[in-house]
Design a protein around this motif. Structure first.
Motif, PDB file in Angstrom:
ATOM      1  N   ARG A 123       0.827  -1.214   0.000  1.00 24.96           N
ATOM      2  CA  ARG A 123       0.000   0.000   0.000  1.00 24.96           C
ATOM      3  C   ARG A 123       0.860   1.262   0.000  1.00 24.96           C
ATOM      4  O   ARG A 123       0.566   2.235   0.706  1.00 24.96           O
ATOM      5  CB  ARG A 123      -0.974   0.018   1.179  1.00 24.96           C
ATOM      6  N   VAL A 124       1.913   1.268  -0.796  1.00 26.82           N
ATOM      7  CA  VAL A 124       2.765   2.441  -0.902  1.00 26.82           C
ATOM      8  C   VAL A 124       2.274   3.327  -2.044  1.00 26.82           C
ATOM      9  O   VAL A 124       1.432   2.923  -2.848  1.00 26.82           O
ATOM     10  CB  VAL A 124       4.237   2.035  -1.143  1.00 26.82           C
ATOM     11  N   ASP A 125       2.816   4.535  -2.126  1.00 29.41           N
ATOM     12  CA  ASP A 125       2.464   5.467  -3.191  1.00 29.41           C
ATOM     13  C   ASP A 125       3.163   5.025  -4.471  1.00 29.41           C
ATOM     14  O   ASP A 125       4.372   5.218  -4.632  1.00 29.41           O
ATOM     15  CB  ASP A 125       2.889   6.879  -2.796  1.00 29.41           C
ATOM     16  N   LEU A 126       2.413   4.446  -5.390  1.00 27.02           N
ATOM     17  CA  LEU A 126       3.008   3.909  -6.614  1.00 27.02           C
ATOM     18  C   LEU A 126       3.532   4.996  -7.545  1.00 27.02           C
ATOM     19  O   LEU A 126       4.360   4.716  -8.409  1.00 27.02           O
ATOM     20  CB  LEU A 126       1.989   3.042  -7.352  1.00 27.02           C
ATOM     21  N   SER A 127       3.076   6.227  -7.361  1.00 34.01           N
ATOM     22  CA  SER A 127       3.541   7.311  -8.237  1.00 34.01           C
ATOM     23  C   SER A 127       5.023   7.607  -8.033  1.00 34.01           C
ATOM     24  O   SER A 127       5.655   8.249  -8.879  1.00 34.01           O
ATOM     25  CB  SER A 127       2.722   8.578  -7.985  1.00 34.01           C
ATOM     26  N   LYS A 128       5.587   7.139  -6.936  1.00 36.55           N
ATOM     27  CA  LYS A 128       6.995   7.382  -6.631  1.00 36.55           C
ATOM     28  C   LYS A 128       7.887   6.204  -7.027  1.00 36.55           C
ATOM     29  O   LYS A 128       9.096   6.228  -6.780  1.00 36.55           O
ATOM     30  CB  LYS A 128       7.169   7.687  -5.146  1.00 36.55           C
ATOM     31  N   LEU A 129       7.301   5.177  -7.623  1.00 39.53           N
ATOM     32  CA  LEU A 129       8.047   3.967  -7.948  1.00 39.53           C
ATOM     33  C   LEU A 129       8.342   3.874  -9.440  1.00 39.53           C
ATOM     34  O   LEU A 129       7.670   4.486 -10.272  1.00 39.53           O
ATOM     35  CB  LEU A 129       7.251   2.728  -7.520  1.00 39.53           C
TER      36      LEU A 129
END
Length: 250
Positions: free
Chosen positions: A123-129
């Protein structure tokens, strides 16, 4: 690193080495053939994107009640009891890491007749990956859910409920049919009265709507579910699982 964190990492490694199932249906965007291992996602997928869905077009007076995350055992059991008392079958977007930690909770959700879908691994911010990291978050979570529950997720939801091209491509490559948002995201209330809350909910009750709530850090979760259920019932609508809503919209 804490002992529990080490244990979970070891558990995840063991799970993923033995995972032979896909994170989605084999026919979803050709993702099964394209993404059998996490390492195959070094470059963006060249096939069609998964669908992006906030609402489903249907003539039925139906909506989907969906939940994000997986809270502690006591909270989840209380929520499941409330859903039973309201006669609602809901859709739970579960994080793969939480399913690995407490698979009995996920099994209980399944045994009560609810739908299980993918809420990414952490559940991390995928926009930063990167693309590869995004793919791994989706694919590995689907693998864990399949191994621990026997359920192969059809849909994925990110923590931000976003629909970036990168997320949709990674979802397709990992075999997921769609990335799911919501028509109404019921975050924590502020100082609204019960009537103000009910008025807001009634505004968003329509054919094919998708309601979303978080299960974690939400002390008013059960009361909110009861309020939403009452509003929907009074307007002669019904909650069904997301998959059922999708089928009725076809």
């Amino acid at each position: 690193m804490k002992a529990k964190g080490v244990l979970v990492i070891i558990l995840m490694l063991g799970l993923l080495v033995g995972c032979g199932t896909s994170g989605g249906r084999t026919e979803a965007g050709g993702g099964q053939a394209a993404g059998n291992t996490a390492n195959s996602a070094a470059a963006p997928y060249g096939g069609p994107e998964s669908k992006a869905i906030n609402i489903i077009f249907t003539n039925e007076r139906e909506l989907a009640l969906t939940f994000n995350g997986m809270a502690d055992k006591e909270t989840m059991e209380q929520l499941l009891d409330v859903l039973d008392s309201c006669g609602i079958k809901a859709t739970f977007f579960l994080p793969g890491m939480r399913v690995a930690e407490e698979p009995d909770i996920a099994q209980e959700i399944k045994s009560r007749g609810h739908e299980i879908e993918n809420n990414t691994l952490n559940r991390v911010d995928l926009s930063k990956l990167t693309y590869a990291q995004t793919y791994n978050e989706i694919k590995l979570s689907g693998d864990v859910i399949a191994k621990k529950t026997g359920v192969i997720p059809h849909y994925v939801r990110t923590t931000s409920r976003d629909f970036t091209d990168q997320v949709r491509l990674a979802a397709a490559q990992s075999g997921h049919e769609a990335v799911i948002g919501s028509s109404l995201y019921l975050h924590n209330w502020h100082n609204e009265t019960e009537e103000e809350k009910a008025k807001l909910v009634r505004t968003f009750i329509h054919h094919g709507g998708i309601f979303a709530l978080d299960t974690e850090d939400r002390p008013d979760l059960n009361e909110t579910v009861k309020l939403v259920a009452d509003c929907v019932r009074k307007q002669e609508y019904a909650f069904v699982t997301l998959n059922q809503l999708m089928q009725d919209g076809e």
